[in-house]
Design a protein around this motif. Structure first.
Motif, PDB file in Angstrom:
ATOM      1  N   PRO A  55       0.698  -1.134  -0.019  1.00 46.89           N
ATOM      2  CA  PRO A  55       0.031  -0.055  -0.005  1.00 46.89           C
ATOM      3  C   PRO A  55       0.892   1.169   0.167  1.00 46.89           C
ATOM      4  CG  PRO A  55       0.041  -1.001   2.144  1.00 46.89           C
ATOM      5  CD  PRO A  55       0.787  -1.860   1.218  1.00 46.89           C
ATOM      6  N   ALA A  56       2.076   1.261   0.011  1.00 45.29           N
ATOM      7  CA  ALA A  56       2.933   2.351  -0.230  1.00 45.29           C
ATOM      8  C   ALA A  56       2.538   3.013  -1.755  1.00 45.29           C
ATOM      9  CB  ALA A  56       4.461   2.000  -0.144  1.00 45.29           C
ATOM     10  N   PRO A  57       2.697   4.370  -1.754  1.00 48.55           N
ATOM     11  CA  PRO A  57       2.173   5.069  -3.181  1.00 48.55           C
ATOM     12  C   PRO A  57       3.434   4.900  -4.119  1.00 48.55           C
ATOM     13  CG  PRO A  57       3.161   6.548  -1.278  1.00 48.55           C
ATOM     14  CD  PRO A  57       3.050   5.359  -0.949  1.00 48.55           C
ATOM     15  N   ASP A  58       4.658   4.446  -3.742  1.00 53.93           N
ATOM     16  CA  ASP A  58       5.622   4.492  -4.770  1.00 53.93           C
ATOM     17  C   ASP A  58       5.128   4.005  -6.242  1.00 53.93           C
ATOM     18  OD1 ASP A  58       6.347   4.339  -1.911  1.00 53.93           O
ATOM     19  OD2 ASP A  58       8.550   4.138  -2.652  1.00 53.93           O
ATOM     20  N   THR A  59       4.591   2.845  -6.213  1.00 55.00           N
ATOM     21  CA  THR A  59       4.216   2.493  -7.663  1.00 55.00           C
ATOM     22  C   THR A  59       3.477   3.596  -8.676  1.00 55.00           C
ATOM     23  OG1 THR A  59       4.255   0.057  -6.883  1.00 55.00           O
ATOM     24  CG2 THR A  59       3.207   0.429  -8.829  1.00 55.00           C
ATOM     25  N   PHE A  60       2.456   3.951  -7.804  1.00 47.90           N
ATOM     26  CA  PHE A  60       1.933   4.924  -8.556  1.00 47.90           C
ATOM     27  C   PHE A  60       2.486   6.145  -8.912  1.00 47.90           C
ATOM     28  CE2 PHE A  60      -2.194   2.232  -6.960  1.00 47.90           C
ATOM     29  CZ  PHE A  60      -2.182   1.509  -8.100  1.00 47.90           C
ATOM     30  N   LEU A  61       3.073   6.576  -8.014  1.00 49.85           N
ATOM     31  CA  LEU A  61       4.115   7.865  -7.891  1.00 49.85           C
ATOM     32  C   LEU A  61       5.003   7.683  -9.231  1.00 49.85           C
ATOM     33  CD1 LEU A  61       4.395   8.779  -4.220  1.00 49.85           C
ATOM     34  CD2 LEU A  61       2.783   9.963  -5.821  1.00 49.85           C
ATOM     35  N   ARG A  62       5.667   6.583  -9.281  1.00 56.16           N
ATOM     36  CA  ARG A  62       6.663   6.334 -10.400  1.00 56.16           C
ATOM     37  C   ARG A  62       5.856   6.284 -11.762  1.00 56.16           C
ATOM     38  NH1 ARG A  62      11.175   7.445 -12.566  1.00 56.16           N
ATOM     39  NH2 ARG A  62      12.098   5.567 -13.409  1.00 56.16           N
ATOM     40  N   CYS A  63       4.690   5.670 -11.690  1.00 59.32           N
ATOM     41  CA  CYS A  63       3.932   5.936 -13.120  1.00 59.32           C
ATOM     42  C   CYS A  63       3.668   7.056 -13.416  1.00 59.32           C
ATOM     43  CB  CYS A  63       2.433   5.083 -12.773  1.00 59.32           C
ATOM     44  SG  CYS A  63       2.614   3.309 -12.847  1.00 59.32           S
ATOM     45  N   ALA A  64       3.233   8.005 -12.483  1.00 58.11           N
ATOM     46  CA  ALA A  64       2.903   9.598 -12.703  1.00 58.11           C
ATOM     47  C   ALA A  64       4.094  10.127 -13.296  1.00 58.11           C
ATOM     48  CB  ALA A  64       2.300  10.107 -11.444  1.00 58.11           C
ATOM     49  N   GLU A  65       5.292   9.968 -12.578  1.00 60.94           N
ATOM     50  CA  GLU A  65       6.706  10.574 -12.964  1.00 60.94           C
ATOM     51  C   GLU A  65       6.954  10.172 -14.390  1.00 60.94           C
ATOM     52  OE1 GLU A  65      11.319  10.387 -11.549  1.00 60.94           O
ATOM     53  OE2 GLU A  65       9.772   9.518 -10.368  1.00 60.94           O
ATOM     54  N   LEU A  66       6.887   8.861 -14.592  1.00 58.31           N
ATOM     55  CA  LEU A  66       7.203   8.584 -16.103  1.00 58.31           C
ATOM     56  C   LEU A  66       6.320   9.162 -17.288  1.00 58.31           C
ATOM     57  CD1 LEU A  66       8.303   4.803 -15.158  1.00 58.31           C
ATOM     58  CD2 LEU A  66       9.988   6.820 -15.858  1.00 58.31           C
ATOM     59  N   LEU A  67       5.152   8.909 -16.605  1.00 56.94           N
ATOM     60  CA  LEU A  67       4.123   9.830 -17.634  1.00 56.94           C
ATOM     61  C   LEU A  67       4.232  11.264 -17.723  1.00 56.94           C
ATOM     62  CD1 LEU A  67       1.021   7.630 -16.898  1.00 56.94           C
ATOM     63  CD2 LEU A  67       2.277   7.440 -18.842  1.00 56.94           C
ATOM     64  N   ASN A  68       5.029  11.736 -16.609  1.00 58.67           N
ATOM     65  CA  ASN A  68       5.256  13.395 -16.625  1.00 58.67           C
ATOM     66  C   ASN A  68       3.884  14.133 -16.536  1.00 58.67           C
ATOM     67  OD1 ASN A  68       6.726  15.606 -16.629  1.00 58.67           O
ATOM     68  ND2 ASN A  68       6.331  16.134 -18.667  1.00 58.67           N
ATOM     69  N   VAL A  69       3.046  13.613 -15.465  1.00 55.73           N
ATOM     70  CA  VAL A  69       1.751  13.960 -15.252  1.00 55.73           C
ATOM     71  C   VAL A  69       1.750  14.025 -13.721  1.00 55.73           C
ATOM     72  CG1 VAL A  69      -0.921  13.669 -15.178  1.00 55.73           C
ATOM     73  CG2 VAL A  69       0.533  12.862 -17.131  1.00 55.73           C
ATOM     74  N   ALA A  70       1.145  15.388 -13.104  1.00 56.14           N
ATOM     75  CA  ALA A  70       0.909  15.299 -11.630  1.00 56.14           C
ATOM     76  C   ALA A  70       0.091  14.254 -11.036  1.00 56.14           C
ATOM     77  CB  ALA A  70       0.578  16.702 -11.370  1.00 56.14           C
ATOM     78  N   PRO A  71       0.545  13.624  -9.919  1.00 59.95           N
ATOM     79  CA  PRO A  71      -0.282  12.763  -9.386  1.00 59.95           C
ATOM     80  C   PRO A  71      -1.990  13.204  -9.235  1.00 59.95           C
ATOM     81  CG  PRO A  71       1.564  13.061  -8.175  1.00 59.95           C
ATOM     82  CD  PRO A  71       1.741  14.060  -9.197  1.00 59.95           C
ATOM     83  N   ALA A  72      -2.146  14.611  -8.844  1.00 60.92           N
ATOM     84  CA  ALA A  72      -3.502  14.693  -8.669  1.00 60.92           C
ATOM     85  C   ALA A  72      -4.374  14.828 -10.144  1.00 60.92           C
ATOM     86  CB  ALA A  72      -3.552  16.388  -8.070  1.00 60.92           C
ATOM     87  N   LYS A  73      -3.642  14.728 -11.036  1.00 60.00           N
ATOM     88  CA  LYS A  73      -4.219  14.668 -12.329  1.00 60.00           C
ATOM     89  C   LYS A  73      -4.565  13.083 -12.918  1.00 60.00           C
ATOM     90  CE  LYS A  73      -5.012  18.993 -13.217  1.00 60.00           C
ATOM     91  NZ  LYS A  73      -6.341  19.790 -13.739  1.00 60.00           N
ATOM     92  N   CYS A  74      -4.065  12.115 -12.028  1.00 50.99           N
ATOM     93  CA  CYS A  74      -3.927  10.762 -12.426  1.00 50.99           C
ATOM     94  C   CYS A  74      -5.014  10.013 -11.884  1.00 50.99           C
ATOM     95  CB  CYS A  74      -2.838  10.061 -12.076  1.00 50.99           C
ATOM     96  SG  CYS A  74      -1.144  10.697 -12.632  1.00 50.99           S
ATOM     97  N   LEU A  75      -5.869   9.210 -12.729  1.00 46.63           N
ATOM     98  CA  LEU A  75      -6.762   8.529 -12.201  1.00 46.63           C
ATOM     99  C   LEU A  75      -6.254   7.049 -12.012  1.00 46.63           C
ATOM    100  CD1 LEU A  75      -9.903   7.814 -11.102  1.00 46.63           C
ATOM    101  CD2 LEU A  75     -10.367   7.441 -13.447  1.00 46.63           C
TER     102      LEU A  75
END
Length: 195
Positions: free
Chosen positions: A145-165
């Motif tokens: 349940p750490a956020p790292d996987t999804f934060l890494r996805c956002a980083e690689l997509l170059n999209v702010a986490p708050a703009k990701c679903l």
């Protein structure tokens, strides 16, 4: 207008969200258990489904008091799963969301599965080419349940986490998305809703 249009990127868990390979994973754990002299049942497996193989292997070594390196156990389970892959991948309804937005929005898969195996599974399901990024178990130190996987996805997509679903099917994945500051759809209780 779809409820997904307001987001700049879509991130999908894989197992239980895009595809169902639970029978293959459970079968692989049963074969592995037989190889090493312990037994597992479906109830045991359901408490661990979606957890990275090495994490499960580590807990198995502790739970069953095995004198075994968890990496050896995890490798054997992965071998068995690969041998079962042809009969163990079913495409799930939320794959339609990925099909709808492929090429229109940046999309990633964030999974507890190793990326090579995730790639094979997504190819087998005919979904691999829909995604820009795959973040697998080896790409982060702390798993859901750490956020790292999804934060890494956002980083690689170059999209702010708050703009990701995020699309998820497991409690620890829902918690990971929340911890990442992302909106999340629980695919177990939500309709695809593309109309």
């Amino acid at each position: 207008m779809s409820r997904y249009d307001q987001y700049d990127a879509l991130i999908f868990d894989m197992d239980g969200t895009l595809i169902d390979s639970m029978p293959g994973h459970f079968g692989a754990w049963q074969k592995t258990a037989s190889d090493f002299g312990f037994e597992v049942d479906e109830t045991w497996y359901l408490t661990r489904f979606g957890s990275p193989t090495l994490v499960t292997a580590t807990s198995v070594v502790e739970e069953f008091g095995l004198d075994l390196d968890p990496k050896v156990l995890a490798a054997r389970k992965t071998e068995h799963f690969v041998s079962l892959l042809d009969q163990s991948v079913e495409v799930l309804p939320f794959a339609d969301v990925a099909r709808r937005y492929a090429g229109k929005k940046p999309m990633a898969v964030g999974t507890g599965t190793l990326s090579g195996l995730a790639t094979d599974m997504l190819k087998k399901a005919g979904l691999f080419d829909l995604f820009d990024v795959i973040v697998g178990a080896e790409h982060v130190e702390a798993h859901k349940p750490a956020p790292d996987t999804f934060l890494r996805c956002a980083e690689l997509l170059n999209v702010a986490p708050a703009k990701c679903l995020v699309f998820e099917d497991a409690e620890f994945g829902l918690d990971a998305a929340d911890a990442a500051g992302m909106d999340v759809i629980d695919v177990r209780v939500t309709d695809v809703g593309l109309d």
